[in-house]
Design an enzyme around this catalytic site. Structure first.
Site, PDB file in Angstrom:
ATOM      1  CD  GLU A  65       1.958  -0.645   3.711  1.00  0.00           C
ATOM      2  OE1 GLU A  65       1.241  -1.297   2.506  1.00  0.00           O
ATOM      3  OE2 GLU A  65       1.931   0.240   4.249  1.00  0.00           O
ATOM      4  CG  HIS A 123     -14.738 -27.405  19.398  1.00  0.00           C
ATOM      5  ND1 HIS A 123     -15.046 -27.664  18.153  1.00  0.00           N
ATOM      6  CD2 HIS A 123     -15.133 -26.038  19.398  1.00  0.00           C
ATOM      7  CE1 HIS A 123     -15.208 -26.776  17.307  1.00  0.00           C
ATOM      8  NE2 HIS A 123     -15.542 -25.710  18.127  1.00  0.00           N
ATOM      9  N   GLY A 181      -8.734 -23.008  14.549  1.00  0.00           N
ATOM     10  CA  GLY A 181     -10.137 -23.119  13.938  1.00  0.00           C
ATOM     11  C   GLY A 181     -10.654 -22.276  13.099  1.00  0.00           C
ATOM     12  CG  HIS A 224      -2.029  -0.553   3.410  1.00  0.00           C
ATOM     13  ND1 HIS A 224      -1.286   0.509   3.268  1.00  0.00           N
ATOM     14  CD2 HIS A 224      -3.292  -0.221   2.799  1.00  0.00           C
ATOM     15  CE1 HIS A 224      -1.935   1.638   2.888  1.00  0.00           C
ATOM     16  NE2 HIS A 224      -3.129   1.338   2.614  1.00  0.00           N
ATOM     17  CD  GLU A 277      -4.243  -6.495   3.005  1.00  0.00           C
ATOM     18  OE1 GLU A 277      -5.056  -7.134   2.373  1.00  0.00           O
ATOM     19  OE2 GLU A 277      -3.825  -5.280   2.770  1.00  0.00           O
ATOM     20  N   GLY A 311       1.009  -1.288  -0.168  1.00  0.00           N
ATOM     21  CA  GLY A 311       0.082  -0.071  -0.095  1.00  0.00           C
ATOM     22  C   GLY A 311       0.915   1.287  -0.064  1.00  0.00           C
ATOM     23  CB  SER A 312      -0.035   4.758  -0.325  1.00  0.00           C
ATOM     24  OG  SER A 312      -0.802   4.831   0.730  1.00  0.00           O
TER      25      SER A 312
END
Length: 540
Positions: free
Chosen positions: A43, A292, A414, A85, A62, A40-41
């Site tokens: 980075e 669980h 999970g 980003h 991402e 992105g800008s």
């Protein structure tokens, strides 16, 4: 009021490099020359004059970026470097950051931030409280107070990520930091393996020696710590039945070994029933236990004691019973194996294996147990399975056994969207290995863009899609919550997904299997290909 002007560095002063140059040199010394990202800008300033000895591994979303990095870090046993980003990119990535945290995968994540000069004005793309955003699912996060501190923060992040229990860390870097002059930060050697307390290990060893019928419950930390061989030796020394802990993300014991006892489910009462008759339970590199669904009653069968060796002090703290030693699984096992051999005890009876499944009749949809049995028949024994097919996992346990260390990966969280990009990362980290991505059709749609990355890198991945046209695992859980057997479960149908078309659009060959006679040839082709191949299998 006059602005503060920083004087130029004198000749020989330490400010002789830029933040960017210092960070890239540090990454070289850490062996992290692959950067996983979706740019992105904020980075872009990091990647000016991008070094020739680095590679940028592009993911189209991402969550794919973090999943690929997770698989790569596990396969290479070193932290992977990620560049995300700002706030939105970190938000997209959070599902797989959570999974990396549960997987205990070391990741050094940098996130772009707006320029420091703009942060007071709540700018577009600014990340408010950037260090707080990924918590609590990172071990450490920071936005350095000064640009000059960025290399030191990244060094600290690496050491924290690599210290057991390993995990992801995040450093937020404003976009105008990269050109600032700073000091180089040399890499240091920092202890990565802590030896468990010898007194506690001695007591655990004495308990094992005295037990009449011990059981060992292995977890993912055994394989993560390179302790596979030592775990087998300890089990053989004590003739102990070996079970796999509930929801384990790695294979930590050969599933064709005579002492193999099967998998424990994440249900308290069923764990107690399966362990009944054992007078000592040794939780090795595993929680005791991961549940669980709600349960009642004791955590252990009557007359059984619990001992534990874990790399995670938090796990030791919440374990409901017994004694627990913390530290390196492998070093702890080596100390236990240094003890004098115990008195001989008889070996337990062999664990019952699942019977061979017959070929389904013509015209019927393919049963998943027969599909996985066929996959086991045609694959190499040392092939690597990366799995995210939750409804098929119990069937996989019976019909697709794992035989060797570092040949099985799944998510401990999970959270869906991990398996397909993780398979890409594992294939990158283990060149020459055959990687099988075993993915449910619902799971695949969380991160289907990973196919594009596999195609761009021409990775030899066989992507096996078990297509049952629904979120099948939810139908199983619906019964636990009082649904009648044929009662509809809203939002679980997945009609009209075309994985052959999705694969072709991203440069991957796809094969559709609808009849029994098509399965073995399609799998064989995918397993022999030097490029990624997707096999879509219509299952019952």
């Amino acid at each position: 009021m006059n602005p503060v002007v920083r004087p130029p560095a004198a000749h020989g002063a330490p400010h002789t490099t830029t933040v960017r140059e210092a960070v890239f040199q540090l990454l070289r010394e850490f062996g992290m020359t692959s950067i996983f990202g979706n740019p992105g800008s904020t980075e872009l300033p990091m990647f000016r004059d991008f070094p020739d000895d680095f590679r940028y591994v592009l993911g189209l979303q991402e969550c794919v970026v973090v999943g690929m990095a997770d698989g790569y870090a596990q396969a290479t046993r070193n932290a992977a470097f990620i560049n995300l980003h700002s706030a939105a990119g970190v938000g997209h990535a959070m599902g797989n950051i959570f999974t990396a945290y549960r997987n205990r995968t070391p990741l050094v994540i940098t996130a772009g931030q707006q320029a420091r000069s703009l942060l007071s004005f709540d700018p577009f793309l600014g990340s408010t409280q950037a260090a707080e955003l990924p918590r609590p699912y990172v071990k450490w996060s920071v936005e350095p107070a000064r640009a000059e501190d960025v290399p030191l923060a990244i060094a600290r992040a690496y050491y924290i990520a690599m210290t057991p229990p390993r995990g992801p860390v995040l450093v937020s870097v404003p976009s105008d930091d990269w050109e600032v002059r700073t000091e180089a930060v040399p890499a240091r050697q920092v202890a990565r393996h802590l030896r468990p307390d010898p007194d506690l290990l001695g007591r655990i060893g004495a308990a094992l020696d005295a037990a009449r019928r011990p059981a060992i419950v292995v977890g993912a930390a055994v394989d993560r710590d390179g302790a596979w061989d030592e775990a087998v030796q300890l089990a053989e020394r004590h003739n102990a039945r070996v079970y796999v802990a509930p929801m384990s993300g790695r294979c930590s014991f050969p599933e064709d070994h005579p002492l193999w006892g099967g998998f424990l489910p994440p249900i308290r009462e069923r764990i107690v029933a399966l362990l009944d008759g054992h007078d000592l339970v040794f939780a090795l590199g595993a929680p005791a236990f991961t549940y669980h669904v709600e349960g009642q009653g004791p955590h252990l069968p009557p007359g059984a004691a619990l001992v534990q060796l874990t790399d995670d002090p938090q796990v030791a703290a919440w374990t409901p019973a017994g004694m627990a030693a913390t530290g390196s699984i492998r070093l702890g096992l080596l100390d236990l194996l240094d003890r004098a051999p115990p008195a001989p005890r008889p070996a337990p009876a062999l664990h019952a294996r699942g019977a061979r499944v017959p070929v389904p009749p013509a015209g019927e949809r393919l049963p998943v147990d027969w599909v996985l049995q066929t996959l086991d028949d045609v694959r190499r024994r040392d092939s690597i399975v990366v799995e995210e097919a939750p409804s098929a996992r119990p069937v996989m346990h019976r019909h697709l056994p794992m035989y060797a260390s570092e040949t099985f990966y799944t998510m401990c969280s999970g959270g869906l969207g991990y398996g397909l990009p993780a398979a890409v990362g594992v294939a990158m980290g283990k060149p020459g290995a055959k990687v099988i991505a075993l993915i449910g059709d619902g799971s695949a749609m969380y991160a289907i863009q990973a196919l594009w990355s596999a195609a761009q890198m021409a990775l030899p991945i066989a992507v096996v899609i078990l297509k049952n046209r629904r979120y099948a695992a939810l139908h199983e859980f619906a019964r636990l919550f009082g649904y009648r057997e044929r009662e509809a479960v809203p939002g679980t149908a997945l009609p009209a997904l075309d994985f052959i078309g999705l694969a072709a659009a991203q440069g991957v060959q796809g094969l559709r299997v609808e009849r029994a006679e098509q399965l073995a040839p399609a799998l064989a082709h995918a397993l022999e290909s030097a490029a990624p191949v997707l096999v879509e299998i219509e299952i019952a």
